[in-house]
Design a protein around this motif. Structure first.
Motif, PDB file in Angstrom:
ATOM      1  N   UNK A 136      45.883  25.252  45.700  1.00 50.61           N
ATOM      2  CA  UNK A 136      46.531  26.400  45.064  1.00 50.61           C
ATOM      3  C   UNK A 136      47.703  26.798  45.951  1.00 50.61           C
ATOM      4  N   UNK A 137      48.870  26.989  45.359  1.00 52.50           N
ATOM      5  CA  UNK A 137      50.009  27.452  46.151  1.00 52.50           C
ATOM      6  C   UNK A 137      50.066  28.970  46.083  1.00 52.50           C
ATOM      7  N   UNK A 138      50.017  29.599  47.248  1.00 55.41           N
ATOM      8  CA  UNK A 138      50.082  31.054  47.362  1.00 55.41           C
ATOM      9  C   UNK A 138      51.010  31.380  48.522  1.00 55.41           C
ATOM     10  N   UNK A 139      52.277  31.666  48.248  1.00 61.36           N
ATOM     11  CA  UNK A 139      53.233  31.906  49.328  1.00 61.36           C
ATOM     12  C   UNK A 139      52.766  32.994  50.292  1.00 61.36           C
ATOM     13  N   UNK A 140      52.981  32.765  51.564  1.00 63.47           N
ATOM     14  CA  UNK A 140      52.527  33.674  52.623  1.00 63.47           C
ATOM     15  C   UNK A 140      52.919  35.122  52.350  1.00 63.47           C
TER      16      UNK A 140
ATOM     17  N   UNK B 256      49.778  27.975  51.915  1.00 60.36           N
ATOM     18  CA  UNK B 256      50.647  29.156  52.024  1.00 60.36           C
ATOM     19  C   UNK B 256      52.068  28.807  52.453  1.00 60.36           C
ATOM     20  N   UNK B 257      52.373  27.509  52.501  1.00 64.01           N
ATOM     21  CA  UNK B 257      53.728  27.113  52.901  1.00 64.01           C
ATOM     22  C   UNK B 257      54.749  27.516  51.837  1.00 64.01           C
ATOM     23  N   UNK B 258      55.970  27.557  52.245  1.00 67.65           N
ATOM     24  CA  UNK B 258      57.083  27.831  51.351  1.00 67.65           C
ATOM     25  C   UNK B 258      57.190  26.712  50.312  1.00 67.65           C
ATOM     26  N   UNK B 259      57.648  27.037  49.128  1.00 66.87           N
ATOM     27  CA  UNK B 259      57.777  26.051  48.056  1.00 66.87           C
ATOM     28  C   UNK B 259      58.657  24.873  48.495  1.00 66.87           C
ATOM     29  N   UNK B 260      59.665  25.119  49.321  1.00 63.13           N
ATOM     30  CA  UNK B 260      60.528  24.029  49.780  1.00 63.13           C
ATOM     31  C   UNK B 260      59.778  23.063  50.686  1.00 63.13           C
ATOM     32  N   UNK B 261      58.825  23.572  51.462  1.00 62.51           N
ATOM     33  CA  UNK B 261      58.003  22.689  52.297  1.00 62.51           C
ATOM     34  C   UNK B 261      57.147  21.777  51.425  1.00 62.51           C
ATOM     35  N   UNK B 262      56.578  22.340  50.379  1.00 58.25           N
ATOM     36  CA  UNK B 262      55.756  21.544  49.459  1.00 58.25           C
ATOM     37  C   UNK B 262      56.601  20.487  48.762  1.00 58.25           C
ATOM     38  N   UNK B 263      57.811  20.857  48.353  1.00 52.66           N
ATOM     39  CA  UNK B 263      58.677  19.902  47.679  1.00 52.66           C
ATOM     40  C   UNK B 263      59.108  18.774  48.616  1.00 52.66           C
ATOM     41  N   UNK B 264      59.351  19.115  49.857  1.00 53.42           N
ATOM     42  CA  UNK B 264      59.839  18.128  50.821  1.00 53.42           C
ATOM     43  C   UNK B 264      58.744  17.174  51.288  1.00 53.42           C
ATOM     44  N   UNK B 265      57.557  17.719  51.632  1.00 53.77           N
ATOM     45  CA  UNK B 265      56.544  16.879  52.267  1.00 53.77           C
ATOM     46  C   UNK B 265      55.300  16.648  51.427  1.00 53.77           C
ATOM     47  N   UNK B 266      55.244  17.207  50.229  1.00 53.37           N
ATOM     48  CA  UNK B 266      54.084  17.036  49.371  1.00 53.37           C
ATOM     49  C   UNK B 266      53.036  18.110  49.620  1.00 53.37           C
ATOM     50  N   UNK B 267      51.874  17.921  48.990  1.00 53.31           N
ATOM     51  CA  UNK B 267      50.817  18.923  49.080  1.00 53.31           C
ATOM     52  C   UNK B 267      49.470  18.268  48.858  1.00 53.31           C
ATOM     53  N   UNK B 268      48.428  18.984  49.215  1.00 57.21           N
ATOM     54  CA  UNK B 268      47.063  18.503  49.020  1.00 57.21           C
ATOM     55  C   UNK B 268      46.737  18.581  47.531  1.00 57.21           C
ATOM     56  N   UNK B 269      46.333  17.461  46.918  1.00 56.33           N
ATOM     57  CA  UNK B 269      46.014  17.484  45.486  1.00 56.33           C
ATOM     58  C   UNK B 269      44.956  18.544  45.171  1.00 56.33           C
ATOM     59  N   UNK B 270      45.219  19.295  44.122  1.00 60.35           N
ATOM     60  CA  UNK B 270      44.291  20.326  43.682  1.00 60.35           C
ATOM     61  C   UNK B 270      44.413  21.648  44.426  1.00 60.35           C
TER      62      UNK B 270
END
Length: 134
Positions: free
Chosen positions: A57-61, A41-55
């Motif tokens: 689902x991104x669902x903004x808060x 649920x992190x902001x898209x900028x957080x995902x771009x900056x620090x990466x994400x868990x493979x697989x």
């Protein structure tokens, strides 16, 4: 500013007392389980900056209640999969605790990663980088 009746930390503590929490180790062990959907649920900028868990689902808060609600015009089918377990996370576990508590109020069962993505990285959980980062 007047003193608040309840602090953000109080809200998080209250939510944590009402919801299922997984340790980072438990969450890493469930990564890749086809019956577990990890929701970031992190902001898209957080995902771009620090990466994400493979697989994951991104669902903004800001949209999660609408995406989960099947009667909402914003509903997403990923949240309508019988038999799946939903595991939410943010950076440190605060926003995800509040989110899961609210979703449970709605009747949507979910859990969250207590210490969030920051601890996931610290514990050596897999991380994928956003190709748009470069």
């Amino acid at each position: 500013m007047p003193k608040l009746k309840i602090t953000a930390a109080d809200l998080v503590a209250e939510a944590r007392g009402q919801i299922p929490e997984l340790t980072t180790e438990e969450a890493i062990a469930r990564h890749g389980d086809p019956d577990t959907i990890i929701v970031d649920i992190r902001d898209v900028r957080e995902r771009q900056k620090s990466g994400f868990i493979p697989g994951s689902v991104h669902a903004p808060r800001g949209m999660i209640e609408f995406w989960v609600d099947p009667d909402s015009p914003y509903h997403k089918p990923v949240f309508d999969q019988p038999g799946k377990s939903y595991l939410f996370h943010c950076a440190s576990g605060w926003r995800s605790a509040l989110t899961v508590a609210r979703l449970q109020d709605m009747g949507f069962e979910a859990a969250h990663i207590r210490d969030g993505f920051t601890d996931w990285v610290k514990q050596g959980g897999p991380v994928e980088q956003d190709p748009a980062k470069d």
